[in-house]
Scaffold this motif. Structure first.
Motif, short mmCIF file in Angstrom:
data_model
loop_
_atom_site.label_atom_id
_atom_site.label_comp_id
_atom_site.label_asym_id
_atom_site.label_seq_id
_atom_site.Cartn_x
_atom_site.Cartn_y
_atom_site.Cartn_z
N ASP A 1 -7.67 -2.59 -11.04
CA ASP A 1 -7.06 -3.50 -10.41
C ASP A 1 -6.55 -4.93 -10.91
OD1 ASP A 1 -6.24 -5.23 -8.13
OD2 ASP A 1 -8.38 -5.37 -7.28
N PRO A 2 -5.48 -5.27 -10.79
CA PRO A 2 -5.02 -6.47 -11.45
C PRO A 2 -5.54 -7.76 -10.84
CG PRO A 2 -3.06 -5.48 -10.22
CD PRO A 2 -4.29 -4.40 -10.39
N GLU A 3 -5.68 -7.81 -9.38
CA GLU A 3 -6.52 -8.78 -8.99
C GLU A 3 -7.78 -9.08 -9.19
OE1 GLU A 3 -5.99 -10.80 -4.38
OE2 GLU A 3 -6.67 -8.63 -4.33
N VAL B 1 -9.22 1.27 -3.75
CA VAL B 1 -7.89 1.91 -3.50
C VAL B 1 -6.95 1.93 -4.41
CG1 VAL B 1 -6.36 1.47 -1.55
CG2 VAL B 1 -8.74 1.31 -0.86
N TYR B 2 -7.06 0.76 -5.07
CA TYR B 2 -5.73 0.42 -6.21
C TYR B 2 -6.01 1.71 -7.34
CZ TYR B 2 -2.83 -1.31 -9.92
OH TYR B 2 -1.81 -1.43 -10.85
N GLU C 1 5.11 6.42 -0.26
CA GLU C 1 4.74 5.39 0.35
C GLU C 1 3.17 5.04 0.45
OE1 GLU C 1 6.34 6.24 4.42
OE2 GLU C 1 8.35 5.53 3.78
N THR C 2 2.41 5.96 0.77
CA THR C 2 0.81 5.82 0.59
C THR C 2 0.42 5.33 -0.59
OG1 THR C 2 0.57 7.64 2.00
CG2 THR C 2 -1.24 6.84 0.90
N ALA C 3 0.90 5.84 -1.79
CA ALA C 3 0.77 5.44 -3.32
C ALA C 3 1.37 4.04 -3.43
CB ALA C 3 1.16 6.59 -4.30
N GLU C 4 2.38 3.85 -3.03
CA GLU C 4 2.98 2.42 -3.07
C GLU C 4 2.10 1.31 -2.25
OE1 GLU C 4 7.12 -0.06 -2.32
OE2 GLU C 4 6.73 2.01 -1.59
N LYS C 5 1.36 1.58 -1.21
CA LYS C 5 0.59 0.64 -0.57
C LYS C 5 -0.69 0.53 -1.05
CE LYS C 5 2.70 -1.07 3.11
NZ LYS C 5 2.50 -2.56 3.49
N CYS C 6 -1.16 1.40 -1.98
CA CYS C 6 -2.38 1.38 -2.52
C CYS C 6 -2.15 0.63 -3.60
CB CYS C 6 -3.05 2.74 -3.01
SG CYS C 6 -3.37 3.86 -1.77
N LEU C 7 -1.27 0.57 -4.30
CA LEU C 7 -0.58 -0.17 -5.25
C LEU C 7 -0.22 -1.67 -5.27
CD1 LEU C 7 0.49 2.52 -7.82
CD2 LEU C 7 -1.80 1.59 -8.00
N ALA C 8 -0.59 -2.18 -4.12
CA ALA C 8 0.16 -3.70 -3.79
C ALA C 8 -0.65 -4.45 -4.50
CB ALA C 8 -0.15 -3.81 -2.28
N GLU C 9 0.23 -5.68 -4.79
CA GLU C 9 -0.55 -6.59 -5.98
C GLU C 9 -1.72 -7.32 -5.40
OE1 GLU C 9 0.83 -10.39 -8.41
OE2 GLU C 9 2.25 -9.52 -7.02
N TYR C 10 -1.80 -7.52 -4.07
CA TYR C 10 -2.82 -8.03 -3.47
C TYR C 10 -3.72 -7.30 -2.51
CZ TYR C 10 -0.37 -12.37 -5.05
OH TYR C 10 0.18 -13.15 -5.86
N PRO D 1 -4.29 -0.56 2.02
CA PRO D 1 -4.79 -0.09 3.26
C PRO D 1 -6.13 0.27 2.78
CG PRO D 1 -3.37 1.55 2.04
CD PRO D 1 -3.04 0.12 1.22
N THR D 2 -6.98 0.32 3.99
CA THR D 2 -8.44 0.81 3.42
C THR D 2 -8.55 2.36 3.10
OG1 THR D 2 -8.69 1.79 5.82
CG2 THR D 2 -9.25 -0.73 5.35
N MET D 3 -9.60 2.87 2.65
CA MET D 3 -9.55 4.28 2.51
C MET D 3 -9.45 5.24 3.66
SD MET D 3 -9.36 5.02 -0.71
CE MET D 3 -9.31 6.62 -0.50
N GLY D 4 -9.97 4.63 4.76
CA GLY D 4 -9.75 5.35 6.07
C GLY D 4 -8.08 5.59 6.34
N ASP D 5 -7.46 4.61 6.00
CA ASP D 5 -5.94 4.48 6.21
C ASP D 5 -5.45 5.67 5.23
OD1 ASP D 5 -6.32 2.22 8.27
OD2 ASP D 5 -5.92 0.74 6.82
#
Length: 845
Positions: free
Chosen positions: A676-678, A691-692, A754-763, A768-772
């Protein structure tokens, strides 16, 4: 005639130049004054790395063997992979002293520092099983190995200052019925400047830097010899026939370092390093700061952790030799950096160009003397100096050597002194016993009515399991999960070493199914026919001890269908062994781009992702604080015989933040490409870091390629960055695994992307949570199977577009604290099916 004269002149010139070259070459090659190589227990010579070891059965005047109590032994079942040198051994049954001793004696031509190496390769022959030998070794009267034993091939190296005409090496079994052995011995002179008395920088326990003197008189044991940024170097590549290993397994955070390489040979200078101090290849590679993905003014260190001692508060003094060669700068006075040892400043504002004769790529070394910390770790760091400009901020390291200062104990030959000490010891001992007896009586009277305290956890070998609830400031506890050992502690999980030997056919190499930084993994079968995977740390080594303790801590308190189960552990005979349930199909990575495996279908891949997401979701939510894995990657997702996914390898896991906290502040750990870069930037850990990493795994599953592939074009090296570019273009189908072309329904692929993209959000807050993630992967599978589409209002909670968040899902009536918060034998699937019942199709899966 003129032509003949010219030819004669050229011929003479060529011969002259050739002679000069040969003279120069011969002067450059180190020839030790003393050079003894012995093939022990043999009557024939043997070769190793093109060096001839002479049979000790035909000893010369310069080498003699006191064979009163020694036996020549031959391996009746030699391995084809084993060098001939290791197929014989000299076994010692005598104790030492007087005429009853077992030793070698070497004539010394030139006094000074000598390298002494012992080769140990145990085997079973006749009446001796060398795996059970236990003995001490003395060199020149100094005890260098005490109560030593080994079950693996090992080479022990010592640097000893010899100031006598005859060097005696003695082997003493630890008791009258025991024995010792050795396969080969090397004794040869070291260069005169190999260990200098003055110039070493002593890092005190308070952090002050002082000069350390009289260094050459210390007996040194080589613990590590590291080629930083380079490959393994064998004795072929070293003028002193040393082995240098890569640094990758010791880097605290791999993403902070970037490998630097040059093809130009080093510019050796007078007063600097020499090829005998370290070979060319060490100075031609390095690690430098990896500044590619950080802000221009970001400051961070490159850190290596080397386990060097037994820990438990026991400190040991070491010589730390660091090698430097500026192969990264384009001009002089460009590189300024700091050196830290055990987090203390060891050298500030180091400018390599001022320490050489103003030339780049000029090798040098700096000696430091420091004690290991309480956990038995030597931490070495390099980082930018305050003198560095933002554009030139960098730090490098080319090589590391760590040598332990042996606590020397000389043999006392003066009988009068022996008698005096025996007398003094008897008097002092008698007085102490008397005091203890009186104290025992007083304590028994005082504590007569008190209940006895429970016995401490027993431990044979390396160390007992760490007491839980220790200081949070301890580095050893930094990577662990706080937990209670439960009513019965961990004793119910202990497996005898003998049972594991039987299960793995004495750790047969043919049963190896994997390897990693901790050690080898063997397939085994217990007495009750349970198939197991046995992860064995290097015997006697403390490398991986924190991970070993964390695995036991985490896996002993959780159980879930999608988490690999811990069967038990073993800590006998200096062993660190973890035993897991056996996963027939191995790691997910092997099925994505390994060899010899059938390609997985899209449905199989989705079900594997869903299983891994369930396991992670339980980790994050199954307890009050939750558990953060910290090393999610395709090699840590294992598959059983039915391709059911289970998350494995909890060595880096740690507890999540408390209820009133948003994150855990901790040193960065993880795997390059998944990190995770953050987390890297802020060193603040949350469950969104997992998640990342899981988002990277999702793209790995889709594209069937590694997270990092340095052989690809620059823009394709990092999978997460490359895949995100195509996802944002809406052209993800261009990079998917060719085996999946035409087999994924567009809606399913769109949802997955879309799911993978959300997981890789910069912040992390945008992820999403793992439940999401689990919810959306279920939706992705339903779309692939042509189930009815979900509508946003069915999600029960508003979430990000395309990512419903089922935070108000029904709770487990048992009160276990989570949707999948069971610790049973897989009953979580029923609860999961209740929560996700809206997604289940009529056909079932």
């Amino acid at each position: 005639m003129e032509t003949q004269n010219s030819l004669h002149f050229l011929t003479s010139l060529s011969l002259t130049l050739l002679c000069c070259l040969l003279l120069h070459f011969s002067a450059a090659v180190f020839i030790p004054a003393d050079n003894y190589l012995l093939n022990c227990g043999s009557t024939t010579n043997a070769s190793l790395y093109n060096r001839l070891f002479l049979a000790d059965g035909s000893t010369t005047k310069s080498v003699s063997l006191s064979a009163d109590r020694s036996i020549a032994l031959k391996n009746p079942n030699p391995s084809q992979d084993s060098p001939a040198l290791y197929n014989t051994a000299r076994v010692f049954t005598g104790g030492g002293g007087g005429g009853d001793h077992s030793s070698y004696r070497f004539d010394i031509r030139r006094n000074g520092s000598h390298l002494v190496r012992f080769h140990f390769s145990p085997f079973v022959a006749e009446d001796f099983d060398l795996n059970f030998a236990k003995f001490s070794v003395l060199v020149g009267g100094f005890l260098v190995l005490g109560d030593f034993s080994t079950q693996v091939v090992v080479v022990k190296e010592f640097v000893v200052k010899v100031e006598v005409d005859v060097l005696e090496i003695m082997f003493r079994p630890v008791n009258g019925s025991g024995f010792g052995f050795v396969n080969a011995i090397e004794v040869f002179s070291a260069p005169s400047d190999f260990i200098l008395d003055d110039g070493a920088r002593f890092i005190t326990t308070s952090g002050a830097v002082e000069e350390y003197t009289n260094l050459s008189s210390q007996v040194l044991e080589t613990i590590y010899r590291i080629n930083v940024g380079g490959l393994k170097l064998t004795p072929f590549n070293d003028t002193l026939w040393r082995t240098w290993i890569p640094d990758e397994d010791f880097l605290d955070f791999k993403s902070a370092a970037k490998r630097a390489v040059t093809t130009h040979t080093p510019n050796y200078q007078k007063g600097g390093s020499t090829r005998e101090i370290a070979p060319d290849n060490v100075y031609m590679t390095a690690q430098e700061m990896n500044r590619e993905n950080v802000n221009i003014d970001a400051r961070f260190n490159i850190t290596w952790d080397f386990p060097v001692g037994s820990g438990g508060g026991a400190r040991a003094r070491h010589l730390v030799r660091l090698h430097f060669c500026d192969i990264v700068s384009s001009s002089l006075n460009q590189l300024y950096f700091n050196v830290y040892i055990n987090d203390y400043s060891a050298y500030k504002n180091l400018d390599l160009s001022t320490m050489t004769i103003h030339m780049l790529s000029a090798p040098l070394y700096i000696d430091f003397v420091a004690d290991s910390d309480d956990s038995g770790v030597m931490r070495i760091s390099v980082g930018p100096s305050d003198l560095s400009s933002a554009m030139k901020m960098n730090a490098i390291l080319n090589g590391v050597e760590i040598m332990k200062m042996v606590h020397v104990t000389g043999l006392e030959t003066d009988k009068k002194k022996k008698h005096i000490w025996i007398l003094v010891g008897s008097i002092v001992g008698g007085f102490i016993i008397l005091c203890l007896a009186v104290l025992a009586v007083l304590l028994s009277l005082k504590c007569k009515k008190k209940k006895p305290k429970p016995r401490p956890s027993e431990s044979v070998g390396w160390t007992p399991l760490r007491v839980f609830g220790g200081s949070s400031r301890s580095r050893m506890s930094e990577g662990t999960v706080s937990a209670s050992p439960g009513t019965n502690g961990y004793h119910s999980l202990k497996i005898p070493f003998a049972d594991l030997q039987l299960a793995t056919n004495s750790f047969d190499k043919n049963l190896i199914i994997g390897s990693g930084g901790f050690g080898m993994v063997f397939k085994g079968v217990l007495r009750d026919n349970t198939k197991i995977a046995v992860k064995r740390g290097v015997p006697g080594s403390r490398q991986g001890l924190p991970e070993f303790q964390t695995e036991i801590t985490v896996l002993s308190k959780i159980r879930h269908r999608h988490l690999v189960s811990l069967v038990g552990y073993c800590e006998e005979q200096s062993e660190m062994i973890l035993v897991y349930e056996y996963m027939e199909k191995g790691p997910l990575k092997k099925h994505l781009y390994g060899s010899g495996c059938m390609p997985l279908s899209w449905k199989q891949r989705l079900e594997i992702c869903i299983g891994a997401a369930r396991g992670l979701h339980y980790l994050h939510t199954g307890s009050a604080q939750g558990i953060i894995h910290r090393d999610i990657k395709s090699t840590n997702i294992l598959l059983d015989e039915n391709y059911v996914a289970k998350v494995a390898d909890f060595g880096l896991s740690r507890s999540g933040p408390c209820l009133d906290e948003t994150h855990v502040s901790t040193g960065v750990k993880g795997s390059f490409g998944y990190l995770d870069p953050e987390y890297f930037r802020r060193q603040q850990l949350t469950d969104k870091s997992d998640v990342y990493s899981f988002g990277v795994v999702l793209f790995e599953v889709l594209c069937a390629r590694p997270a990092v592939d340095p052989l690809l074009a620059r823009e394709q090296v990092n999978l997460a960055e490359w895949a995100m570019q195509w996802q944002k273009k809406g052209m993800l189908e261009q990079i998917i695994d060719p085996h999946l072309l035409g087999r994924i329904k567009p809606a399913s692929l769109k949802k997955f992307g879309e799911t993978a993209e959300k997981c890789l959000a910069e912040y992390g807050v945008d992820r999403p949570t793992m439940g999401d993630v689990l919810w959306n992967l279920e939706s992705t599978l339903q779309l692939q199977e042509s189930g009815p589409p979900r509508t946003p209002h069915e999600d029960g909670n508003a979430g990000a577009p395309g990512l419903p968040t089922p935070r108000n899902a029904p709770q487990d009536p048992s009160g276990s604290g989570g949707v999948e918060g069971d610790v049973g034998d897989g009953s979580s699937d029923l609860r999961t099916s209740q929560v996700f019942s809206q997604l289940i199709t009529n056909e079932g899966r």
